[in-house]
Design an enzyme around this catalytic site. Sequence first.
Site, PDB file in Angstrom:
ATOM      1  N   TYR A 170      -2.261  -0.815  10.554  1.00  0.00           N
ATOM      2  CA  TYR A 170      -2.327  -1.189   9.128  1.00  0.00           C
ATOM      3  C   TYR A 170      -1.044  -0.764   8.419  1.00  0.00           C
ATOM      4  O   TYR A 170      -0.432  -1.560   7.694  1.00  0.00           O
ATOM      5  CB  TYR A 170      -3.542  -0.510   8.484  1.00  0.00           C
ATOM      6  CG  TYR A 170      -3.669  -0.733   7.001  1.00  0.00           C
ATOM      7  CD1 TYR A 170      -4.119  -1.953   6.489  1.00  0.00           C
ATOM      8  CD2 TYR A 170      -3.350   0.274   6.085  1.00  0.00           C
ATOM      9  CE1 TYR A 170      -4.249  -2.159   5.115  1.00  0.00           C
ATOM     10  CE2 TYR A 170      -3.470   0.081   4.722  1.00  0.00           C
ATOM     11  CZ  TYR A 170      -3.923  -1.133   4.239  1.00  0.00           C
ATOM     12  OH  TYR A 170      -4.048  -1.340   2.884  1.00  0.00           O
ATOM     13  N   LYS A 183       1.823  -3.065   6.531  1.00  0.00           N
ATOM     14  CA  LYS A 183       2.207  -2.945   5.120  1.00  0.00           C
ATOM     15  C   LYS A 183       3.711  -2.638   4.981  1.00  0.00           C
ATOM     16  O   LYS A 183       4.335  -3.033   3.992  1.00  0.00           O
ATOM     17  CB  LYS A 183       1.344  -1.903   4.413  1.00  0.00           C
ATOM     18  CG  LYS A 183      -0.141  -2.304   4.310  1.00  0.00           C
ATOM     19  CD  LYS A 183      -0.342  -3.608   3.524  1.00  0.00           C
ATOM     20  CE  LYS A 183      -1.811  -3.959   3.331  1.00  0.00           C
ATOM     21  NZ  LYS A 183      -2.006  -5.222   2.599  1.00  0.00           N
ATOM     22  N   SER A 201       0.860  -1.186   0.000  1.00  0.00           N
ATOM     23  CA  SER A 201       0.000   0.000   0.000  1.00  0.00           C
ATOM     24  C   SER A 201       0.893   1.232   0.000  1.00  0.00           C
ATOM     25  O   SER A 201       2.069   1.138   0.381  1.00  0.00           O
ATOM     26  CB  SER A 201      -0.851   0.004   1.284  1.00  0.00           C
ATOM     27  OG  SER A 201      -1.537   1.235   1.443  1.00  0.00           O
TER      28      SER A 201
HETATM   29  N1  NAD Z   1      -8.825  -0.253  -1.029  1.00  0.00           N
HETATM   30  C1  NAD Z   1      -7.720   0.464  -0.911  1.00  0.00           C
HETATM   31  O1  NAD Z   1      -7.769   1.700  -0.956  1.00  0.00           O
HETATM   32  C2  NAD Z   1      -6.375  -0.205  -0.745  1.00  0.00           C
HETATM   33  C3  NAD Z   1      -5.236   0.604  -0.781  1.00  0.00           C
HETATM   34  C4  NAD Z   1      -3.983   0.035  -0.622  1.00  0.00           C
HETATM   35  C5  NAD Z   1      -3.868  -1.335  -0.415  1.00  0.00           C
HETATM   36  N2  NAD Z   1      -4.978  -2.108  -0.378  1.00  0.00           N
HETATM   37  C6  NAD Z   1      -4.774  -3.539  -0.132  1.00  0.00           C
HETATM   38  O2  NAD Z   1      -5.316  -4.296  -1.194  1.00  0.00           O
HETATM   39  C7  NAD Z   1      -5.813  -5.545  -0.693  1.00  0.00           C
HETATM   40  C8  NAD Z   1      -7.274  -5.699  -1.113  1.00  0.00           C
HETATM   41  O3  NAD Z   1      -8.013  -4.610  -0.601  1.00  0.00           O
HETATM   42  P1  NAD Z   1      -9.560  -4.322  -0.974  1.00  0.00           P
HETATM   43  O4  NAD Z   1      -9.736  -2.861  -0.920  1.00  0.00           O
HETATM   44  O5  NAD Z   1      -9.942  -5.059  -2.197  1.00  0.00           O
HETATM   45  O6  NAD Z   1     -10.262  -4.961   0.324  1.00  0.00           O
HETATM   46  P2  NAD Z   1     -11.731  -5.517   0.537  1.00  0.00           P
HETATM   47  O7  NAD Z   1     -12.004  -5.443   1.997  1.00  0.00           O
HETATM   48  O8  NAD Z   1     -12.684  -4.834  -0.367  1.00  0.00           O
HETATM   49  O9  NAD Z   1     -11.604  -7.044   0.098  1.00  0.00           O
HETATM   50  C9  NAD Z   1     -10.758  -7.902   0.840  1.00  0.00           C
HETATM   51  C10 NAD Z   1     -11.131  -9.340   0.589  1.00  0.00           C
HETATM   52  O10 NAD Z   1     -10.284 -10.133   1.426  1.00  0.00           O
HETATM   53  C11 NAD Z   1     -11.070 -11.112   2.092  1.00  0.00           C
HETATM   54  N3  NAD Z   1     -10.464 -11.469   3.368  1.00  0.00           N
HETATM   55  C12 NAD Z   1     -10.398 -10.722   4.505  1.00  0.00           C
HETATM   56  N4  NAD Z   1      -9.812 -11.429   5.489  1.00  0.00           N
HETATM   57  C13 NAD Z   1      -9.505 -12.647   4.968  1.00  0.00           C
HETATM   58  C14 NAD Z   1      -8.914 -13.805   5.501  1.00  0.00           C
HETATM   59  N5  NAD Z   1      -8.511 -13.865   6.780  1.00  0.00           N
HETATM   60  N6  NAD Z   1      -8.738 -14.862   4.689  1.00  0.00           N
HETATM   61  C15 NAD Z   1      -9.146 -14.819   3.401  1.00  0.00           C
HETATM   62  N7  NAD Z   1      -9.732 -13.742   2.834  1.00  0.00           N
HETATM   63  C16 NAD Z   1      -9.912 -12.680   3.623  1.00  0.00           C
HETATM   64  C17 NAD Z   1     -12.447 -10.469   2.282  1.00  0.00           C
HETATM   65  O11 NAD Z   1     -13.449 -11.438   2.460  1.00  0.00           O
HETATM   66  C18 NAD Z   1     -12.579  -9.679   0.973  1.00  0.00           C
HETATM   67  O12 NAD Z   1     -13.166 -10.452  -0.039  1.00  0.00           O
HETATM   68  C19 NAD Z   1      -5.629  -5.498   0.820  1.00  0.00           C
HETATM   69  O13 NAD Z   1      -4.441  -6.180   1.186  1.00  0.00           O
HETATM   70  C20 NAD Z   1      -5.481  -4.022   1.102  1.00  0.00           C
HETATM   71  O14 NAD Z   1      -4.752  -3.772   2.287  1.00  0.00           O
HETATM   72  C21 NAD Z   1      -6.227  -1.580  -0.543  1.00  0.00           C
END
Ligand code: NAD
Length: 260
Positions: free
Chosen positions: A156, A160, A143
């Site tokens: 968080y 990361k 991230s």
């Molecule tokens: N959305 C953002 O702005 C953003 C920014 C930077 C990084 N990220 C990273 O990208 C990745 C995806 O983020 P997103 O926004 O799609 O999140 P989200 O919450 O929309 O989706 C996350 C998915 O992971 C699954 N999940 C959660 N815990 C789990 C577990 N213990 N085992 C298996 N599956 C599990 C959830 O069921 C969900 O389907 C994450 O690692 C997040 O930290 C997101």
Amino acid sequence: MGKVDGKVALVTGGGQGIGRAIALRLSQDGFAVAVADLNQDTANSVAEEIKAAGGRAIALKVNVSDRDQVFAAVNETVEKLGGFDVIVNNAGIAPAKILEEVTAADIEKVFNINVNSVIWGTQAATSKLKELGHGGKIINACSQAGHVGNANLSVYSASKFAVRSLTQTAAQELAKYGITVNAYCPGIVQTPMWSGIDKDITSAKGKKQGDATEEFGSKITLGRLSTPEDVSAFVSYLAGPDSDYMTGQSPLIDGGMMFL
Ligand SMILES: NC(=O)c1ccc[n+]([C@@H]2O[C@H](COP(=O)([O-])OP(=O)(O)OC[C@H]3O[C@@H](n4cnc5c(N)ncnc54)[C@H](O)[C@@H]3O)[C@@H](O)[C@H]2O)c1
């Protein structure tokens, strides 16, 4: 024809958000895809979406913080899809809270899901790739919060930073097996996770929902929030042959929020 026909990828957290976009994109690239998620229903629906579009996919219910479940998911991927080449350790959680209020349980939960999962995914993928006798690619969700500590997201951000460090270490240890390890660092992506962060931050500050998005969004050079597809396009590059000479890196794909 896709650019990597015959290869197999496993995407954790593939049931929604960025993981869903990655699963769909890798399928378009020619991968058979194992869609792994804690939520069996969303994993099923993404796998069905891939199959309806003519791709190959399976859905797996996996808790990525459990080492045995991650190893079992990689095994099942090989049994059902006939190979294994790429793991995308994408699943993560991002509860927002000020540092003064963080509890031991908060730290344990976030690190179990965001950091331990990357270690288990790296181990499971490495063990399988060695057994299969070929290289592969390990791709981790980092991230922009993995490059700079974010207020309200202390644990968080720390998780990361850990993912970025693990990406560097694994790259050095696994190069001899033909395995590259890289990460992607999104900014603000319109997914259920981001809606949750906005809600946590705005309600703690007594502001209205959407205010945090506006505040963070105003810092984006390209003038808009990210779509999941902005991120999946970069993961497509990391999963494909064009990134073969890249390892240990965690580039930003954030619309210009930060300049390193
Ligand atoms: N959305 C953002 O702005 C953003 C920014 C930077 C990084 N990220 C990273 O990208 C990745 C995806 O983020 P997103 O926004 O799609 O999140 P989200 O919450 O929309 O989706 C996350 C998915 O992971 C699954 N999940 C959660 N815990 C789990 C577990 N213990 N085992 C298996 N599956 C599990 C959830 O069921 C969900 O389907 C994450 O690692 C997040 O930290 C997101």
